[in-house]
Scaffold this active site. Structure first.
Site, PDB file in Angstrom:
ATOM      1  N   ASP A 194       1.179  -1.245  -0.094  1.00 26.75           N
ATOM      2  CA  ASP A 194      -0.186   0.343  -0.113  1.00 26.75           C
ATOM      3  C   ASP A 194       1.076   1.024   0.274  1.00 26.75           C
ATOM      4  O   ASP A 194       1.910   1.205   0.750  1.00 26.75           O
ATOM      5  CB  ASP A 194      -0.726  -0.113   1.122  1.00 26.75           C
ATOM      6  CG  ASP A 194      -1.602   1.179   1.214  1.00 26.75           C
ATOM      7  OD1 ASP A 194      -2.239   1.528   0.324  1.00 26.75           O
ATOM      8  OD2 ASP A 194      -2.777   1.595   2.442  1.00 26.75           O
ATOM      9  N   HIS A 367      -3.829   4.342   6.620  1.00 29.57           N
ATOM     10  CA  HIS A 367      -3.489   3.355   6.174  1.00 29.57           C
ATOM     11  C   HIS A 367      -1.923   4.044   6.304  1.00 29.57           C
ATOM     12  O   HIS A 367      -1.981   5.178   7.176  1.00 29.57           O
ATOM     13  CB  HIS A 367      -3.353   4.548   4.475  1.00 29.57           C
ATOM     14  CG  HIS A 367      -4.410   4.474   3.503  1.00 29.57           C
ATOM     15  ND1 HIS A 367      -3.976   3.283   3.146  1.00 29.57           N
ATOM     16  CD2 HIS A 367      -5.539   4.807   3.552  1.00 29.57           C
ATOM     17  CE1 HIS A 367      -6.183   3.331   2.093  1.00 29.57           C
ATOM     18  NE2 HIS A 367      -6.726   3.860   3.401  1.00 29.57           N
TER      19      HIS A 367
END
Lengths: 554, 554
Positions: A194, A367
């Site tokens: 990610d 995130h």
């Protein structure tokens, strides 16, 4: 290419944020990781959803061993019904319990009831042709997120999905760092990680830090409180419930997706509320303002969302007024800023107070920031790195982080959608580009040829349309009825009648010219009319509306 | 209302950011302060510009003593040509030298050459009917900004325009604090102050701090440097020139408004460049990459701007490549974030480095922060306060700042567009609402009735249009030619021919039904066709394109 080459083909999520989808191939068999979608931008007029172009899989449907979904967010799961409808409901789908519950609910809406959805416990290895699939528990802004480890003869690759290393997650289950370290110790072949927050230095704040801040904000409020957040952030909703309980307020859930997600979350034990705390929207008026928290959708200013309707005094159950407080427990996704600002200002106009993340730390990203990305790289110590989930900027910065922790530049592969990374015993390299791109969902139709339609819509939206109908005689091409002129989306006022007369005159003149020049072919006639009219309209209006001439022969 | 009431009627700029325009009335005479515009939002399809609705002034044109413009930004000056064209070129316009030079250039473009534009020195009092007008020098992100003091028998009111208290402005001329203090000492009746940055704590950074930061950034660059900023920020351009000179690079100006503003700035002495430093765009290729700074428009990601075209590899003079650096010396205006992000990511894709205000302090806002707003309030010590230039949130927060410096809440008037504040010897209060709102500029036409056109454009843009032409006999209403069906913006593919056949069938069926029911009136026939077709199309496509039936009788 030998079948014992591992091929990692991203169909979405690289060079963009959204529609994550990756095809992993080995010995001619396929595992698909994630089937996400994107929401259309303003210039994609009338488009409902944007899917990855998965044409590549159409002829390969029989080779697909499984689809694995990392978590329940739309950009990872949203294309699943469209993919399964085209490729067949017999492809098994794996994921965590919550993820599969959300998939079930989604497939039900699309009347796809034959699909085999399989809850897989983290740590359990599943055989799928030449692949061993293992889910690794991660933390993110939705519970039950998983990374996917795919093991073949060549080694193990890890697709992280979305993650952060939250040390104090709301459910008390931090990411399985020890399993990641083990994968690293055993030698990880490839990390697909990610990149969403690689540009933020440091560490993402913990989700569980949000609850106490919400409680502080709540304790200062006197009127009603409306909290808006992502409906899928079940831990956030849990924390809203906890903060409401702490200050002695009831909680009403407003918005379809909010109710749906909370229902799923409660049924799986992710959301626990004291008996009687959650009330029905119809009961809102039974409680005094200072005893209420309304948990609502609309944190992105979405046009039809509950909060937007409240801000426009157009919500059937909730009427806001001066003294109420609206808490935005979310940040705007890029592109939504204006809609969010407009909603906020409408609320100020009503007299509400508005608390955003600028006023108090009432949001935490799901995130990981740069240091977490580095931690991941150090834990799994991959031979190759392919940054995922990011625009070009973030993919490049992810590569810089990899180099910062000692991974040589030539082992970092900055990919784009459609470009397969091919790994065999000799090394890794990009292969030949495959078809990839966007597919639009527009009403019942799914297709990539909406391009012409979109171009037309843009033209129509900018300047409107003139339709001119000329009726001519089949015998000699002479005009047999006064031309009809209709316009839509053309903003002229006072001079309309006069202009319409002139347009009719232009049409008659064009037809006469055509008769003189013996132009009788309908297509040519229409072209002539189009050119004459477009020129006339531009000269008069300085706009270029679409001009649509229709010639009818009788 | 007695003529010795001072009336302050904002026609724009309250409850919004943009199109600032205020009517000040005393003894039936009028001074207008600023004539600004707004840029359309995405939902204002095809609209070029948004003006304040100044209908109020139409019958009062003869009462207007003067228009005073505070500074040369579009949201203060942009509507001037439209206002003067409607109200007459004989209204005198006052402003600072640069502001009038920019007004002249703008009026020339609109072929309005009769207008009397008058440079007014700061501190000079001009008589205009019952008003004395005085400009007070302020600092902002464009040189030569002024506040406007309007004095009548009742006292003095001050419209600040946009301002910050920059202690080290690039031109060495800080705001005239001593004149403001004098106004305060003499007793200011009303302050109409800028609210743009009331939500930011502290003080805005000085413009002159940007230059050294730009130089630092430049000194680290190896390839070409492209700097993008607002073209009107002449001091910023001056600093780019200074930083380029310091690192031994030439400067090329790209973009029409950049060249235009720099020309005006140079002619008035606001921009000074060493001989030979500024080169022509055609000479760019004559210099090595490390000897070039390109100063470009496009900081907001505008579709046709120079930088956007460079990012799309579509600029005639500048081709960017890996190793080049693009410096965004501006922040995105709310609503432009997505366009800016897209431009940035395109640049990353090409391989450029991109430096934004997140990476280095290379931008300074032109609007004072909360402490500056408080300083203004303390300097002028107004009897009444009416916050200007802000959405509802900022207007409310400006009021809170006023209360924080000891101005009682009842002396703060939170206005909206169209609501006049009326002040006489007995006090101040809001009067009755006057007409106000938005007027769209769309091609050559200016008008407020574009509403229908806009609604049509939205419908057209979402789902496209079907045009159906049925030709019937004048005698018996029977169909005399096969119906013509044309569509635009409707995204169907494979089944198009089939569907068109079915639509023709639907039209024939409707016509037969009409014949049976003896419906012969064209309007009724068209209504019938519309309803039948719209239903059919919705059932088949699940979309609602516009359906436009045309019945032609022959």
């Amino acid at each position: 290419m030998s079948p014992s080459t591992l091929r990692v083909l991203p169909l979405g999520g690289l060079g963009e944020i959204g529609k994550n989808m990756t095809v992993v191939e080995y010995e001619d068999r396929i595992v698909v990781v994630d089937t996400g979608l994107r929401f259309p931008t303003a210039d994609m007029m009338g488009i409902d959803l944007v899917l990855p172009d998965f044409s590549y899989l159409r002829e390969r449907a029989d080779d697909i061993e499984a689809i694995v979904i990392t978590h329940g967010h739309e950009d990872h799961i949203g294309a699943l019904p469209f993919v399964l409808r085209e490729l067949g409901q017999d492809i098994p789908v794996f994921g965590s319990r919550l993820t599969m519950a959300m998939a079930r609910s989604k497939l039900d809406e699309h009347k796809l009831r034959e699909v085999e959805l399989e809850d897989v416990e983290a740590g359990v290895r599943i055989e799928a042709g030449p692949f061993d699939i293992e889910l690794v528990h991660m933390t993110h802004s939705i519970p039950d997120s998983r990374a996917v480890a795919l093991t073949t003869d060549l080694g193990t690759m890890l697709v992280t999905g979305d993650y952060k290393f939250d040390q104090t997650p709301v459910d008390g289950r931090p990411a399985d760092i020890s399993r990641l370290a083990e994968l690293g110790k055993d030698g990880l072949l490839l990390l697909c990680g990610d990149s969403t927050n690689v540009d933020r230095p440091g560490w993402a704040p913990s989700e569980s830090g949000v609850g106490p801040r919400l409680e502080e904000v709540f304790s200062r409020c006197e009127g009603r409180i409306v909290v808006t957040s992502f409906a899928s952030n079940i831990h956030r909703v849990q924390q809203v419930i906890g903060a409401a309980a702490a200050v002695g307020r009831k909680v009403a859930l407003i918005g379809r997706s909010m109710r749906k997600n909370v229902n799923i979350g409660r049924s799986l034990g992710h959301i626990v509320a004291p008996e009687g705390l959650i009330i029905n929207a119809r009961e809102i008026e039974d409680f005094p303002d200072h005893k209420l928290v309304i948990c609502s959708t609309g944190s992105q200013g979405e046009p039809l969302s509950a909060l937007r309707r409240m801000a426009h005094r157009d919500h059937p159950q909730v009427e806001l007024h001066s003294g109420d407080t609206v808490v935005f427990s979310a940040t705007p996704i890029p592109g939504n800023e204006r809609a969010v600002n407009e909603t906020v200002d409408r609320l100020f106009q009503i007299g509400c107070d508005v608390i955003t993340t600028r006023d108090a730390p009432i949001h935490a990203s799901g995130h990981g920031y740069a240091e977490e990305v580095k931690l991941m790289l150090n834990l799994v110590r991959p031979q190759y790195v392919m940054p995922f989930h990011g625009d070009y900027k973030r993919i490049r910065m992810h590569g810089q982080l990899a180099e910062a922790v000692g991974i040589e530049a030539q082992r970092v592969f900055r990919g784009v959608n459609g470009l397969p990374l091919e790994i065999d015993k000799r090394g890794a390299r990009f292969g030949d580009k495959e078809q990839s791109g966007m597919v639009f969902v527009d009403g019942v139709d799914i297709g990539d040829v909406a391009d012409v339609a979109l171009r037309d819509r843009r033209m129509l939206s900018a300047d409107g349309i003139f339709v001119v109908v000329a009726t001519i005689s089949e015998q000699d091409g002479s005009s047999v009825a006064e031309p009809e002129v209709i316009f839509r989306g053309v903003p002229f006022r006072d001079q309309a009648d006069e202009l319409l007369d002139e347009i009719r005159g232009t049409v008659e003149a064009s037809l006469e010219r055509a008769a003189e020049e013996e132009i009788r072919e309908i297509d040519l006639l229409q072209e002539l009319l189009h050119d004459d009219l477009a020129q006339f309209v531009y000269e008069r209006l300085k706009r270029r509306p679409m001009v649509l001439p229709v010639v009818v022969e009788v």
